[in-house]
Motif scaffolding. Structure first.
Motif, mmCIF file in Angstrom:
data_model
loop_
_atom_site.group_PDB
_atom_site.id
_atom_site.type_symbol
_atom_site.label_atom_id
_atom_site.label_comp_id
_atom_site.label_asym_id
_atom_site.label_seq_id
_atom_site.Cartn_x
_atom_site.Cartn_y
_atom_site.Cartn_z
ATOM 1 N N TRP A 181 -40.490 7.006 20.694
ATOM 2 C CA TRP A 181 -41.924 7.006 20.947
ATOM 3 C C TRP A 181 -42.381 5.669 21.463
ATOM 4 N N ASP A 182 -43.529 5.704 22.099
ATOM 5 C CA ASP A 182 -44.181 4.503 22.623
ATOM 6 C C ASP A 182 -45.663 4.706 22.324
ATOM 7 N N ILE A 183 -46.148 3.999 21.315
ATOM 8 C CA ILE A 183 -47.522 4.220 20.865
ATOM 9 C C ILE A 183 -48.285 2.896 20.878
ATOM 10 N N ILE A 184 -49.603 2.967 20.802
ATOM 11 C CA ILE A 184 -50.421 1.768 20.635
ATOM 12 C C ILE A 184 -51.124 1.906 19.297
ATOM 13 N N GLY A 185 -50.854 0.931 18.428
ATOM 14 C CA GLY A 185 -51.380 0.965 17.066
ATOM 15 C C GLY A 185 -52.817 0.505 17.003
ATOM 16 N N VAL A 186 -53.328 0.457 15.781
ATOM 17 C CA VAL A 186 -54.727 0.128 15.531
ATOM 18 C C VAL A 186 -55.025 -1.318 15.947
ATOM 19 N N ASP A 187 -53.999 -2.192 15.989
ATOM 20 C CA ASP A 187 -54.214 -3.595 16.377
ATOM 21 C C ASP A 187 -54.062 -3.785 17.881
ATOM 22 N N GLY A 188 -53.881 -2.690 18.618
ATOM 23 C CA GLY A 188 -53.765 -2.773 20.066
ATOM 24 C C GLY A 188 -52.379 -3.125 20.557
ATOM 25 N N HIS A 189 -51.427 -3.240 19.646
ATOM 26 C CA HIS A 189 -50.056 -3.572 20.052
ATOM 27 C C HIS A 189 -49.283 -2.323 20.426
ATOM 28 N N PRO A 190 -48.615 -2.324 21.583
ATOM 29 C CA PRO A 190 -47.709 -1.220 21.886
ATOM 30 C C PRO A 190 -46.488 -1.308 20.977
ATOM 31 N N MET A 191 -46.077 -0.189 20.420
ATOM 32 C CA MET A 191 -44.911 -0.165 19.528
ATOM 33 C C MET A 191 -43.952 0.912 20.001
ATOM 34 N N GLU A 192 -42.685 0.492 20.248
ATOM 35 C CA GLU A 192 -41.643 1.426 20.679
ATOM 36 C C GLU A 192 -40.576 1.483 19.614
ATOM 37 N N ASP A 193 -40.123 2.660 19.295
ATOM 38 C CA ASP A 193 -39.013 2.784 18.346
ATOM 39 C C ASP A 193 -38.427 4.187 18.442
ATOM 40 N N SER A 194 -37.387 4.438 17.679
ATOM 41 C CA SER A 194 -36.783 5.771 17.703
ATOM 42 C C SER A 194 -36.090 6.060 16.378
ATOM 43 N N ILE A 195 -35.890 7.334 16.114
ATOM 44 C CA ILE A 195 -35.108 7.765 14.949
ATOM 45 C C ILE A 195 -34.156 8.864 15.398
ATOM 46 N N SER A 196 -33.108 9.083 14.614
ATOM 47 C CA SER A 196 -32.147 10.129 14.937
ATOM 48 C C SER A 196 -32.083 11.162 13.823
ATOM 49 N N PHE A 197 -31.741 12.354 14.210
ATOM 50 C CA PHE A 197 -31.506 13.402 13.212
ATOM 51 C C PHE A 197 -30.414 14.327 13.735
ATOM 52 N N GLU A 198 -29.927 15.176 12.858
ATOM 53 C CA GLU A 198 -28.800 16.047 13.179
ATOM 54 C C GLU A 198 -29.290 17.496 13.198
ATOM 55 N N VAL A 199 -28.769 18.278 14.132
ATOM 56 C CA VAL A 199 -29.013 19.722 14.078
ATOM 57 C C VAL A 199 -27.694 20.386 13.730
ATOM 58 N N ASP A 200 -27.681 21.154 12.656
ATOM 59 C CA ASP A 200 -26.459 21.844 12.225
ATOM 60 C C ASP A 200 -26.857 23.231 11.721
ATOM 61 N N ILE A 201 -26.980 24.143 12.673
ATOM 62 C CA ILE A 201 -27.391 25.511 12.330
ATOM 63 C C ILE A 201 -26.166 26.399 12.311
ATOM 64 N N GLU A 202 -25.960 27.088 11.193
ATOM 65 C CA GLU A 202 -24.817 27.972 11.046
ATOM 66 C C GLU A 202 -24.997 29.159 11.979
ATOM 67 N N GLU A 203 -23.978 29.410 12.789
ATOM 68 C CA GLU A 203 -24.094 30.526 13.718
ATOM 69 C C GLU A 203 -23.664 31.811 13.034
ATOM 70 N N THR A 204 -24.294 32.921 13.399
ATOM 71 C CA THR A 204 -24.039 34.214 12.760
ATOM 72 C C THR A 204 -22.577 34.613 12.916
ATOM 73 N N ALA A 205 -21.995 34.367 14.091
ATOM 74 C CA ALA A 205 -20.607 34.740 14.371
ATOM 75 C C ALA A 205 -19.680 34.025 13.403
ATOM 76 N N VAL A 206 -19.908 32.759 13.194
ATOM 77 C CA VAL A 206 -19.077 31.965 12.297
ATOM 78 C C VAL A 206 -19.175 32.524 10.889
ATOM 79 N N GLU A 207 -20.388 32.890 10.509
ATOM 80 C CA GLU A 207 -20.639 33.403 9.168
ATOM 81 C C GLU A 207 -19.825 34.682 8.915
ATOM 82 N N GLU A 208 -19.839 35.610 9.909
ATOM 83 C CA GLU A 208 -19.134 36.876 9.764
ATOM 84 C C GLU A 208 -17.640 36.651 9.598
ATOM 85 N N GLU A 209 -17.108 35.747 10.402
ATOM 86 C CA GLU A 209 -15.681 35.443 10.349
ATOM 87 C C GLU A 209 -15.318 34.931 8.962
ATOM 88 N N GLU A 210 -16.163 34.069 8.431
ATOM 89 C CA GLU A 210 -15.917 33.500 7.108
ATOM 90 C C GLU A 210 -15.914 34.589 6.050
#
Ligand SMILES: [Cu+2]
Length: 193
Positions: A99-128
């Motif tokens: 993101w690139d935002i401007i805070g209440v003090d007028g300063h531009p602030m850039e930063d980022s975060i990471s996350f994981e997507v791990d969705i079990e697929e139906t096909a895998v589930e059936e095999e199991e």
């Protein structure tokens, strides 16, 4: 002396202002999905919660681990909340929200975060499930054998435990004997003198 006092007052004032929340940068408070989290359900939207109100001009981007940008829609600033819709289903993998935002003090602030997507697929589930069923069948065939083995194993365990107890008792007795012998020896030596 007056000059010194004045300078001191100025420095104290400077510190007081820099510590004041009105002059602090606007960082991310929390988010959905959270930093470092694993998403296991299809992700429809992202919301960033900032420490203060941010300006409407905020920008948010979503990138897959190979650098491809995933299009976001409906970027909406609501005081300290900044949300966006995810326009396509996310494949499993690591994603970065920046993101690139401007805070209440007028300063531009850039930063980022990471996350994981791990969705079990139906096909895998059936095999199991099929694998699990086979395992159960096999287990039934060998269940009698296994029971015998288990019994034998538990008997061994009992014996081992008993052996352990004996060992530790023997050690304790040995230490006691040595201690007693040592005390007697010291007493005898002192008497001779
Ligand atoms: Cu700032």
């Amino acid at each position: 002396m007056k000059k010194f006092t004045g300078a001191l007052a100025f420095i104290i004032l400077l510190f007081a202002f820099s510590a004041s929340p009105a002059f602090a940068h606007t960082h991310l408070d929390t988010s959905d999905p959270e930093e470092g989290s694993t998403v296991t359900e299809p992700l429809d939207s992202i919301t960033l919660y900032f420490e203060t109100v941010i300006e409407e001009s905020a920008v948010m981007e979503l990138h897959a681990e190979d650098g491809t940008e995933v299009a976001l829609d409906n970027l909406t600033v609501n005081d300290d909340e900044f949300s966006a819709d995810v326009t396509e289903p996310l494949e499993n993998g690591t994603y970065t929200i920046s993101w690139d935002i401007i805070g209440v003090d007028g300063h531009p602030m850039e930063d980022s975060i990471s996350f994981e997507v791990d969705i079990e697929e139906t096909a895998v589930e059936e095999e199991e499930n099929t694998d699990a069923a086979e395992d159960t069948e096999n287990a039934e065939d060998g269940s009698e054998e296994q029971a015998d083995e288990n019994e034998a194993a538990s008997e061994n365990n009992v014996q081992e435990e008993a052996a352990d107890d004996t060992n530790s008792n023997t050690l304790l007795i040995a230490v006691l004997v040595i201690a007693i012998v040592a005390v007697i020896a010291i007493v005898l030596l002192k008497r001779k003198k």
